[in-house]
Structure formats: structure tokens, C-alpha cells
Design an enzyme around this catalytic site. Sequence first.
Site, PDB file in Angstrom:
ATOM      1  N   HIS A  89       0.824  -1.220   0.000  1.00 42.29           N
ATOM      2  CA  HIS A  89       0.000   0.000   0.000  1.00 42.29           C
ATOM      3  C   HIS A  89       0.850   1.259   0.000  1.00 42.29           C
ATOM      4  O   HIS A  89       0.533   2.245  -0.643  1.00 42.29           O
ATOM      5  CB  HIS A  89      -0.911   0.024   1.224  1.00 42.29           C
ATOM      6  CG  HIS A  89      -2.080  -0.868   1.070  1.00 42.29           C
ATOM      7  ND1 HIS A  89      -3.073  -0.612   0.167  1.00 42.29           N
ATOM      8  CD2 HIS A  89      -2.401  -2.014   1.671  1.00 42.29           C
ATOM      9  CE1 HIS A  89      -3.959  -1.577   0.227  1.00 42.29           C
ATOM     10  NE2 HIS A  89      -3.573  -2.444   1.129  1.00 42.29           N
ATOM     11  N   CYS A 133       5.362  -6.056 -20.894  1.00 42.62           N
ATOM     12  CA  CYS A 133       4.176  -5.400 -20.317  1.00 42.62           C
ATOM     13  C   CYS A 133       4.161  -5.481 -18.796  1.00 42.62           C
ATOM     14  O   CYS A 133       3.224  -5.033 -18.160  1.00 42.62           O
ATOM     15  CB  CYS A 133       2.903  -5.991 -20.901  1.00 42.62           C
ATOM     16  SG  CYS A 133       2.702  -7.738 -20.531  1.00 42.62           S
TER      17      CYS A 133
HETATM   18  C1  PEP Z   1       3.253  -9.787 -15.413  1.00 45.51           C
HETATM   19  O1  PEP Z   1       3.226 -10.858 -14.805  1.00 45.51           O
HETATM   20  O2  PEP Z   1       4.286  -9.099 -15.564  1.00 45.51           O
HETATM   21  C2  PEP Z   1       2.026  -9.243 -16.030  1.00 45.51           C
HETATM   22  C3  PEP Z   1       2.045  -8.218 -16.828  1.00 45.51           C
HETATM   23  O3  PEP Z   1       0.865  -9.842 -15.664  1.00 45.51           O
HETATM   24  P1  PEP Z   1       0.129  -9.603 -14.258  1.00 45.51           P
HETATM   25  O4  PEP Z   1       0.891  -8.571 -13.503  1.00 45.51           O
HETATM   26  O5  PEP Z   1      -1.259  -9.200 -14.583  1.00 45.51           O
HETATM   27  O6  PEP Z   1       0.220 -10.977 -13.643  1.00 45.51           O
END
Ligand code: PEP
Length: 563
Positions: free
Chosen positions: A196, A494
Site C-alpha cells: 500500500h 508489459c
Molecule cells: C506480469 O506478470 O508481468 C504481467 C504483466 O501480468 P500480471 O501482472 O497481470 O500478472
Amino acid sequence: MAKVAQEKPEQTVLYGTPVVDGIAYAPVVWTRRPPIPDLTSPDLPEERRGEEAKKFTQAADEVTAKLQERADSTTGHAAALLSVTASIASDPAWRKEVTRMIRRGTPAVQATMHATDRFVTKFEKAGGILAERTTDLRDVRDRVIAKLLGREEPGIPTPSERVVLFADELTPADTADLDPTLFVAIVTQLGGPTSHTSIIARQLGLPCIVAARDISNIHEGTYVLVDGQRGTIRTDATPEEAQRRVDADRERVELIQKWAGPAQLADGTPVELLTNVRDGDTARDGRSVGAQGVGLLRTELCFLGASAEPTVEQQRALYQPAFDAFPHSKIVFRTLDAGSDKPVPYATLTDEANPALGVRGLRTSGHNPGLLLHQLDAIAQCAHAANHEDTWVMAPMISTIPEAEWFTKLVHERGLKAGIMVEVPSVAVLIDQFMEIVDFVSVGTNDLTQYVMAADRLSADLAEYSDPWQPAALALISNVARAGIRSGTPVGVCGEAAADPLLSCVLVGMGVTSLSVAPPALKAVGAQLSQFTLEQCQEAARAVRAARDQGDARHRARRIFEI
Ligand code: PEP
Ligand code: MG
């Protein structure tokens, strides 16, 4: 020759895990959790138990009312955090457990301690979002106990000048209505990048360092120079040096504010900078800050509260706004990543001993293949109806070649581009074979780091291991990027690594073809990319390959970029 015992010099530079970039210089103010009271006590006589139970209920009521009052007087995320804490203080199951113990003779303070411990154990076992509630639970416990003992409720003092806030760990209720004009940075001994404290610091734009294990010897009132990019806390900076660093940082902030895509490096090399979204609102947010498209639409976040699988029609209504926000740009959908930290009631198994290694992501299709087929139908129908020509679909938690083949076939049958996330190390190990099957890959660095370092991404105690600069994770990403160059397969990133401005430059240097980040992080990444040439990025990518740990990797990159 006998060694002369030397006194250990006082450490003037301390390290933690950097979470929010920025420089601040101010005196320290500490906020500490109250001491744990005695856990044992003589039993209460029968005739006092009813009265004691009433005392507890009254204390819990007062704590609830005060938290709710604070929630009502604020808005947005802060209000939501305070309401969650208030709802824990009024939770009937927790109150019933405390009262049951009091009626058996345990005094209210000890009953509150023991009952809360039981709930904490239960929540930790359940994992995911419930495990994250344990900080709120302990906070409520401390507030109620303070009331019972007639003490001040724990919380952050209101300083009379600008200060750096030091804490073991901050609770949501502590941080919810923090005044960013008085608190110029946050440093905690515990906590992780997803705690948090980190979320609030990101929202307030306050430089923040967590997991700074050695700060306990820094006394209240000591002036510290906090560097939220390096993760350093210095006690030896002169006021003149500190002022220079703070001024230089102001220029960085101005550059970010002025940045307005499309993203490119200093030598004009274009970089595809996309955004991570959950729905139409966040897609519009991403577009407004300069994203060229969507690099990750986390579909499961549309369904976290759904108890039954939405129909194809209902799913189309949820996906359509993303097409409206980006009618002519790339949109990468990720199919349901249910399970582990993102439980979706209709898709997640409830009794797994180890959900992060369990039935999550594509694996849920083993139990119910219809979930995937319906989702792909809904996405394809939206794309075709909108004449959208750049719809890409990828699967989370792929770990075997047959899974990738099966998924790719289903996506191609619907006329869309098929990809996989690189999250399980097995995919990075066999990346050349996977790239013969799929159209693209996207590296989920949050999970890839979790699995390669064998460290729970939500554990505050393991923040150092979950750091996206961990050399083992960087080596895997680099191998994947090289395989992408060899085979001509687009490689996106990502995970949170892409949202770290400096690391985003290193990733581009490795050969990653697109970056996707949450809207609030996008301009900072775009601005940082604009400062360096491709050659510098490539040199930094080579330099981090030799790093021995996450701090060393950061240091090597900074040396190349001369910052
Ligand atoms: C990740 O694992 O880096 C990802 C983008 O997916 P999530 O954070 O939604 O698991
Ligand atoms: Mg993931």
C-alpha cells in the site's frame, strides 16, 4: 600481525528498493507501530465478562466511526482505502471471535490480539487479495487496543515543516490522507513494490523507497537526501549539494510534464509505447497521455466480482470501449488470467495449497475450455464488427509448446494475431521453439521475476528478489529479445519493468520492440527514452548482463547513461 580492532564507521549511505523516482531533502520524522501488549493475562471473573465485551464493542465502534468519518471527508482512492479499513473494524466475524474469547474469560486487549492473529493466519493462507488485507487487520487491532487502553490511536503526526516520513511499514489508513506538501518522501523498512505504501506514494508522486532494512539508527530530525531512483538514503549530503540535486530533479519533472508522444529515442529511433488497461476508462486515460495503443488489456479485471461466467454478449459490451478508444491502433487482449493473486470466482479453484503455482491463466481452460472459447469469440466479434485490423490476443501462464500450439490455432481460426506471455521460465528457456509457433510474445516481468527468483511477488519480505533489475530476470528477457531479432518475432514487455524509466531504455537496448505501461507511468517512460540514443541503450543492455545483483545492474546502467 595482530589486527587492530576498528570501530565500524557510521554508515552514511543506506539502500532500499526504489519505488517512486524523485529527490527530496528534509529532516526525518518517524512513525512507529505501538508495542505489542502482554499476550498472557489472568482470566476475567465471570461477572466482569459482559462489561468487558461491551467495552470492546464500544472501542471497535469508535474506531469504525472515526475511519468512516475520514473516508467521508476525502475522495477517490484514499476514501476507498479508509472505507476498507473501516469495514474491517466493523466486520461481524472478527468481532464475534473477539467477543467469544472475552466471554470465555480473556480480557479485551488479549482477546483482540489473539482473534486478530487467527484471522491474519486465515487470510495469509487464502492468499491473493485477502492476504493483502492483513496489514489493515493489524492496523484495526492496534487502533482498538489503543482505545481500550485509553491511549492515542496510532497514526502519523502532523509536522510543522516539510519532512521525510520514516516507518517500519505504513498502513492504508496511515497513508490515505497524507499531505504531500508536508511529507516530501517516504522510506519504509518493510514493504514491497506492490504494498500500500508504494501504491499511495505513486499516486501522490512522492519519492519512495521500501525495504530499507538499516534505517532504524537514523534519528528523528536528521536531514536525509532521499533518491527514489537509486534507492539511496544519505545522511552526509551538504545542504548545497542537496539543493543542487533537488533542483536538477525539478527539471526532470518538467520534462515529463511536457512530454507528449509518440515515443522516440534521442536519435529519432521510434519506440512503440503502449498502455496497460483494464477497461474503457483506463484505455482513454492511456490515450490521453500519449499511448500508441493497448499493449495489455487485463480481461480478468473486468470479472473479479462476477460469480458466473458472463455471456459472449456481456463480454462484448466490456471489450467494446477499448475499440472505441483506439479504433485504428493496436490492441493486445490477454485472455483470462484467473487464479493466484487475481481470483475470479467462476474460474478459480478455491482449495489450492499453492495458487501461484496452481491452476491459473491458461491452465483454467483445462477444467473448462469453454471459458477461453467464449472469450475469443467475444473479442473476435468486437474486432470484426469494428473493422479493427490490429487486434492481437495473447495467453497468460503458457508453459508448454502444445499449449501454445492449441491457443494459436484457436486465435488464428478467428482471424486474429496470436501470442503468448513469457512469464513461466520454461518459455524463456525454449523461446526459439515457441517463436516458430506464435506471431508475437510479451514478457510479463512481474511473474517471470517471481518464478525465476522463486519469490512470491506479493511478499513484502522478499522485495529485493522481486526487483525487476534482478540480473537473472534481465538475462532471460535479453535472451527472448535476441530470439525475437533472429526470428523476426515482435517482443513486448508489459510487466512493471517497462514502467521503470531507466530500465525501459535498457529493454529497448536489448532489442525489445514495444513497451506497455500503466497510464500514470507513461509520460515518465516516454520522457526518459527521449534522452538517450539507441547506441547508449544497447551499451547499457550489454553492461547489465555482467551485473552481480539488482543494485549493481542499476549502477551499471546509470554509469552508461551518465546520470
Ligand atoms: C506480469 O506478470 O508481468 C504481467 C504483466 O501480468 P500480471 O501482472 O497481470 O500478472
Ligand atoms: Mg502475470
